[in-house]
Enzyme design. Structure first.
Site, PDB file in Angstrom:
ATOM      1  N   ASN A 162      65.385  15.883  55.270  1.00 27.18           N
ATOM      2  CA  ASN A 162      63.975  15.800  54.886  1.00 27.18           C
ATOM      3  C   ASN A 162      63.112  15.874  56.141  1.00 27.18           C
ATOM      4  O   ASN A 162      63.329  15.121  57.084  1.00 27.18           O
ATOM      5  CB  ASN A 162      63.705  14.481  54.155  1.00 27.18           C
ATOM      6  CG  ASN A 162      62.319  14.473  53.532  1.00 27.18           C
ATOM      7  OD1 ASN A 162      62.131  14.938  52.410  1.00 27.18           O
ATOM      8  ND2 ASN A 162      61.338  13.963  54.267  1.00 27.18           N
ATOM      9  N   GLN A 219      55.960  75.803  52.652  1.00 26.34           N
ATOM     10  CA  GLN A 219      55.012  76.855  52.252  1.00 26.34           C
ATOM     11  C   GLN A 219      53.925  76.904  53.333  1.00 26.34           C
ATOM     12  O   GLN A 219      53.176  75.950  53.504  1.00 26.34           O
ATOM     13  CB  GLN A 219      54.413  76.513  50.888  1.00 26.34           C
ATOM     14  CG  GLN A 219      53.591  77.636  50.295  1.00 26.34           C
ATOM     15  CD  GLN A 219      52.865  77.212  49.020  1.00 26.34           C
ATOM     16  OE1 GLN A 219      52.690  76.026  48.747  1.00 26.34           O
ATOM     17  NE2 GLN A 219      52.416  78.198  48.257  1.00 26.34           N
ATOM     18  N   ALA A 242      56.051  14.852  56.821  1.00 30.44           N
ATOM     19  CA  ALA A 242      54.782  15.564  56.642  1.00 30.44           C
ATOM     20  C   ALA A 242      54.195  15.954  57.993  1.00 30.44           C
ATOM     21  O   ALA A 242      54.305  15.211  58.970  1.00 30.44           O
ATOM     22  CB  ALA A 242      53.798  14.679  55.882  1.00 30.44           C
ATOM     23  N   ALA A 253      52.969  70.671  48.089  1.00 32.88           N
ATOM     24  CA  ALA A 253      52.405  71.245  49.316  1.00 32.88           C
ATOM     25  C   ALA A 253      50.897  71.059  49.428  1.00 32.88           C
ATOM     26  O   ALA A 253      50.342  71.117  50.517  1.00 32.88           O
ATOM     27  CB  ALA A 253      52.748  72.728  49.403  1.00 32.88           C
ATOM     28  N   ARG A 282      40.284  65.539  47.257  1.00 36.21           N
ATOM     29  CA  ARG A 282      39.414  64.585  46.555  1.00 36.21           C
ATOM     30  C   ARG A 282      39.832  63.127  46.761  1.00 36.21           C
ATOM     31  O   ARG A 282      39.100  62.208  46.403  1.00 36.21           O
ATOM     32  CB  ARG A 282      39.362  64.915  45.056  1.00 36.21           C
ATOM     33  CG  ARG A 282      38.385  66.035  44.759  1.00 36.21           C
ATOM     34  CD  ARG A 282      38.448  66.454  43.304  1.00 36.21           C
ATOM     35  NE  ARG A 282      39.652  67.219  43.033  1.00 36.21           N
ATOM     36  CZ  ARG A 282      40.070  67.558  41.807  1.00 36.21           C
ATOM     37  NH1 ARG A 282      39.371  67.177  40.752  1.00 36.21           N
ATOM     38  NH2 ARG A 282      41.171  68.258  41.634  1.00 36.21           N
ATOM     39  N   THR A 309      50.734  78.210  43.006  1.00 37.70           N
ATOM     40  CA  THR A 309      51.979  77.625  42.501  1.00 37.70           C
ATOM     41  C   THR A 309      53.094  78.677  42.390  1.00 37.70           C
ATOM     42  O   THR A 309      54.267  78.348  42.575  1.00 37.70           O
ATOM     43  CB  THR A 309      51.748  76.952  41.134  1.00 37.70           C
ATOM     44  OG1 THR A 309      51.043  77.882  40.278  1.00 37.70           O
ATOM     45  CG2 THR A 309      50.908  75.704  41.270  1.00 37.70           C
ATOM     46  N   LYS A 326      47.798  63.311  49.141  1.00 38.02           N
ATOM     47  CA  LYS A 326      47.709  62.820  47.759  1.00 38.02           C
ATOM     48  C   LYS A 326      49.026  62.251  47.231  1.00 38.02           C
ATOM     49  O   LYS A 326      49.053  61.121  46.740  1.00 38.02           O
ATOM     50  CB  LYS A 326      47.226  63.945  46.846  1.00 38.02           C
ATOM     51  CG  LYS A 326      47.194  63.542  45.384  1.00 38.02           C
ATOM     52  CD  LYS A 326      46.365  64.459  44.548  1.00 38.02           C
ATOM     53  CE  LYS A 326      47.170  65.621  44.038  1.00 38.02           C
ATOM     54  NZ  LYS A 326      46.420  66.371  43.010  1.00 38.02           N
TER      55      LYS A 326
HETATM   56  C1  UD1 Z   1      48.125  73.757  37.826  1.00 37.42           C
HETATM   57  C2  UD1 Z   1      48.409  74.823  36.756  1.00 37.42           C
HETATM   58  C3  UD1 Z   1      47.634  74.468  35.502  1.00 37.42           C
HETATM   59  C4  UD1 Z   1      48.021  73.071  35.033  1.00 37.42           C
HETATM   60  C5  UD1 Z   1      47.810  72.062  36.159  1.00 37.42           C
HETATM   61  C6  UD1 Z   1      48.362  70.721  35.751  1.00 37.42           C
HETATM   62  C7  UD1 Z   1      48.803  76.922  37.935  1.00 37.42           C
HETATM   63  C8  UD1 Z   1      48.236  78.227  38.358  1.00 37.42           C
HETATM   64  N1  UD1 Z   1      47.998  76.104  37.266  1.00 37.42           N
HETATM   65  O1  UD1 Z   1      46.756  73.840  38.121  1.00 37.42           O
HETATM   66  O2  UD1 Z   1      47.924  75.428  34.474  1.00 37.42           O
HETATM   67  O3  UD1 Z   1      47.252  72.729  33.886  1.00 37.42           O
HETATM   68  O4  UD1 Z   1      48.501  72.467  37.347  1.00 37.42           O
HETATM   69  O5  UD1 Z   1      48.015  69.768  36.712  1.00 37.42           O
HETATM   70  O6  UD1 Z   1      49.965  76.668  38.177  1.00 37.42           O
HETATM   71  N2  UD1 Z   1      50.909  73.491  45.008  1.00 37.42           N
HETATM   72  C9  UD1 Z   1      51.710  73.945  46.018  1.00 37.42           C
HETATM   73  N3  UD1 Z   1      51.364  75.090  46.672  1.00 37.42           N
HETATM   74  C10 UD1 Z   1      50.272  75.803  46.322  1.00 37.42           C
HETATM   75  C11 UD1 Z   1      49.466  75.338  45.274  1.00 37.42           C
HETATM   76  C12 UD1 Z   1      49.812  74.173  44.635  1.00 37.42           C
HETATM   77  O7  UD1 Z   1      52.704  73.313  46.371  1.00 37.42           O
HETATM   78  O8  UD1 Z   1      50.040  76.839  46.950  1.00 37.42           O
HETATM   79  C13 UD1 Z   1      51.287  72.253  44.342  1.00 37.42           C
HETATM   80  C14 UD1 Z   1      50.261  71.153  44.466  1.00 37.42           C
HETATM   81  O9  UD1 Z   1      50.561  70.332  45.574  1.00 37.42           O
HETATM   82  C15 UD1 Z   1      50.422  70.405  43.166  1.00 37.42           C
HETATM   83  C16 UD1 Z   1      50.864  71.474  42.191  1.00 37.42           C
HETATM   84  O10 UD1 Z   1      51.370  72.521  42.957  1.00 37.42           O
HETATM   85  O11 UD1 Z   1      51.446  69.429  43.252  1.00 37.42           O
HETATM   86  C17 UD1 Z   1      49.737  71.971  41.312  1.00 37.42           C
HETATM   87  O12 UD1 Z   1      48.726  72.528  42.129  1.00 37.42           O
HETATM   88  P1  UD1 Z   1      47.199  72.345  41.817  1.00 37.42           P
HETATM   89  O13 UD1 Z   1      46.432  73.058  42.829  1.00 37.42           O
HETATM   90  O14 UD1 Z   1      46.905  70.917  41.573  1.00 37.42           O
HETATM   91  O15 UD1 Z   1      47.129  73.180  40.458  1.00 37.42           O
HETATM   92  P2  UD1 Z   1      46.030  73.071  39.355  1.00 37.42           P
HETATM   93  O16 UD1 Z   1      44.866  73.858  39.727  1.00 37.42           O
HETATM   94  O17 UD1 Z   1      45.838  71.650  38.977  1.00 37.42           O
HETATM   95 CA    CA Z   2      46.427  69.493  39.711  1.00 41.64          CA
END
Ligand code: UD1
Ligand code: CA
Length: 465
Positions: A382, A77, A385, A12, A17, A83, A24
C-alpha cells in the site's frame, strides 16, 4: 469467392476539399484511415492480388497501405488523368497478370463492408458479365455518375455529373465507384478510352458503354445500405460518416452482449474488442486496440486507448493509454494511466493518481494523490496518500522498486534509484534516498520541535517593531 480475383484500390487523388496537409484517404474515423477501412473490406474478399494506385503524397500513402496489407502491389499514377487511367496503371503494374475478375474500389468509402463486396463479386461472376456496377439510390445524387437504363431496365451506361443532361441529372441511381470486370474485357476496353469529355479525363465508367456496344453483358447490383458507398470529400462529410460508423460499431457491440447506457455519447473504434457483459457508462471513448474483458464496467467519462481491462474491473473517469488493468482491479475516479502501466488483479489506482511505466502487483494499492513513474511495486503493498516516485534527476530517469506487503506512509518522496524491501514501512513525510531493507521502518524527518507560546511571543515581537 472467385478463385482468380484482383482488387484495384484507387487512392491517387488528393482531396483538396479537406483543406488539409494530410491526404484525403489518410483522414481517420473509427480509429482507422478511410483507406484502412477499405483495405479491411478488401481483405475479407480474399483476393489473389491487390494493387493500390497512389499518386498525390505517395510517400505517405504507399507505406500506410502496406502497413494494412503488406502483400499489396503499389502502382504510381504520375498525373491524375482519371479513373480509367488509374486502372490502366494498376494493370500495368501487374505486368498483364490480371486474369479472371477485377474489382475496382475507391479509397474513400470507409463504411464499405467485406460482405457487400463479396456478394457483389459473386453476383458478377455468376452472371458472367463483362462489367458490373455497384449502385445506390441516394436522395442527393449531385456529383455522382448516374446510371442510364433503357426502357427494359438494362444498364446502358454511366454519365458523369459534368456531362449529364438536365433529365439525366434527375436520375437518383448512382455509380458507387465500385465496379467489377472480366479482366480480359477490361484490358481491351481501357485501350479504347478517350478523354473527350467535360472533365478531360479517361473515365473508367466509359467501359460500360464500350461493353454494351460490343454486345457484352452489363449489370448493376443495387446496394440498399447506401451509406456503405458514401465517400467523404470534406470534413463535414467525414464527421457524418464517423458518427454513422460509430453508430454501427456501438450497435454491433450491444447485439453481441455489451451494455451501453448511452450510445450517443459512447465512441468505440472499429478494432476495439469488448467481451459480453461489459458495461459502458455515458461519455466513454474506447480507442485503438483496446480490449475489455467480461463484467468490467467502464465510465462514466473515460478515455482508454490501446488498453487491456481485466474481467470485472472497474474504471471510473479515467484517461488511459497503453495500460493493462488486472481482473477485479479498480481505477479512478480521475486517474491518468500513461503507457507502460500494469495494475495487478484486485489492485487499485485511486483518485488523482498518475502512473507511467509502473508495474503494480496483485492486490497492491495506490489510492490517493500520487505520481508513480518508472516503478515496480510487489503484491499486497500500500502506497500512502500523496506519494511521489521522483524518477527524474533532471537528466536521466531511474527506477524505484517496492517489495511485497510494504506499507509506506503519506506524503513520501522516493528518490530513484531506490529500493524498498518486502514488509518494509516508511513514516509520514519520509524522503527515501537510500534503500530500505526488508522488514525495516524508514523515517527521514528530524525530531519535531515545538516552540511554546509562539503566537504570544510573535505579538510581542511585532509590537516592539
Ligand atoms: C467517380 C466516378 C463516378 C462515381 C464516383 C463515386 C468516374 C469517371 N467517375 O467520380 O461515376 O459516381 O466516383 O464516388 O470514374 N483517382 C485516381 N486517379 C485519378 C482520378 C481518381 O486514383 O486520376 C481515384 C481518387 O483518388 C478516388 C477515386 O479514384 O479514390 C475516384 O475519383 P474521383 O475524382 O473522386 O471521382 P469522382 O469524380 O467522384
Ligand atoms: Ca469521389
Amino acid at each position: 469467392m472467385s478463385k482468380d480475383l484482383t482488387v484495384v484500390v484507387l487512392a491517387a487523388g488528393g482531396g483538396t476539399r479537406m483543406k488539409s496537409k494530410t491526404m484525403k484517404v489518410l483522414h481517420r474515423i473509427g480509429g482507422r484511415s478511410m483507406v484502412g477501412h477499405v483495405l479491411t473490406a478488401v481483405r475479407a474478399m480474399e483476393p489473389r492480388r491487390v494493387v493500390a494506385v497512389i499518386g498525390t503524397q505517395r510517400e505517405q500513402v504507399g507505406p500506410h497501405i502496406l502497413e494494412h496489407l503488406p502483400e499489396a502491389v503499389l502502382a504510381v499514377q504520375e498525373s491524375l488523368d482519371g479513373t480509367g487511367d488509374a486502372v490502366r496503371v494498376a494493370l500495368e503494374a501487374l505486368g498483364g497478370q490480371a486474369t479472371g475478375t477485377v474489382v475496382v474500389v475507391t479509397g474513400d468509402t470507409p463504411l464499405l463492408r467485406g460482405e457487400s463486396l463479396r456478394a457483389f463479386a459473386e453476383e458478377h461472376d455468376a452472371a458472367e458479365r463483362a462489367v458490373s456496377i455497384l449502385t445506390g439510390k441516394v436522395p442527393d445524387p449531385f456529383g455522382y455518375g448516374r446510371i442510364i437504363r433503357n426502357a427494359e431496365g438494362d444498364v446502358e451506361g454511366i454519365v458523369e455529373e459534368k456531362d449529364a443532361t438536365l433529365e439525366q441529372r434527375d436520375i437518383d441511381e448512382i455509380n458507387s465507384g465500385i465496379l467489377a470486370f472480366d479482366a480480359a474485357f477490361l484490358r481491351e476496353a481501357l485501350g479504347g478510352l478517350t478523354n473527350n469529355n467535360a472533365g478531360g479525363e479517361y473515365y473508367l465508367t466509359d467501359t460500360v458503354r464500350i461493353a454494351r456496344d460490343a454486345g457484352l453483358t452489363v449489370g448493376a447490383h443495387l446496394l440498399d445500405d447506401v451509406k456503405q458507398t458514401e465517400g467523404a470529400n470534406d470534413r463535414v462529410q467525414l464527421a457524418a460518416l464517423g458518427r454513422e460508423l460509430n453508430r454501427r460499431v456501438v450497435r454491433e457491440a450491444m447485439l453481441a452482449g455489451v451494455t451501453v447506457m448511452d450510445p450517443e455519447t459512447t465512441w468505440i473504434d472499429a478494432d476495439v474488442v469488448l467481451e459480453p457483459d461489459v458495461t459502458i457508462l455515458p461519455g466513454c471513448q474506447l480507442l485503438g486496440a483496446t480490449l475489455v474483458r467480461e463484467d468490467a464496467v467502464i465510465g462514466p467519462d473515460s478515455t482508454l486507448k490501446d488498453c487491456e481491462i481485466g474481467a470485472g474491473a472497474r474504471v471510473v473517469r479515467t484517461h488511459g493509454e497503453l495500460a493493462v488493468v488486472g481482473e477485479g482491479a479498480t481505477v479512478g475516479p480521475f486517474s491518468y494511466l500513461r503507457p507502460g502501466t500494469t495494475l495487478g488483479a484486485a489492485g487499485k489506482i485511486g483518485a488523482f493518481v498518475e502512473t507511467k511505466n509502473a508495474q503494480i502487483g496483485d492486490r497492491s494499492k495506490v489510492p490517493h494523490l500520487s505520481y508513480v513513474g518508472d516503478a515496480e511495486i510487489g503484491t499486497d503493498s500500500n502506497i500512502g496518500a500523496g506519494t511521489i516516485f521522483a524518477n527524474y534527476d533532471g537528466t536521466n530517469k531511474h527506477r524505484t522498486t517496492v517489495g511485497d506487503r510494504a506499507k509506506t506512509g503519506s506524503n513520501n518522496t522516493f528518490v530513484a534509484p531506490v529500493a524498498i524491501g518486502d514488509d518494509a514501512m516508511t513514516g509520514g513525510g519520509t524522503t527515501v534516498r537510500r534503500d530500505v531493507p526488508d522488514g525495516a521502518l524508514a523515517v527521514s524527518a528530524g525530531p519535531q520541535r515545538n516552540l511554546p507560546d509562539w503566537q504570544a511571543r510573535k505579538k510581542v515581537r511585532e509590537g516592539d517593531a
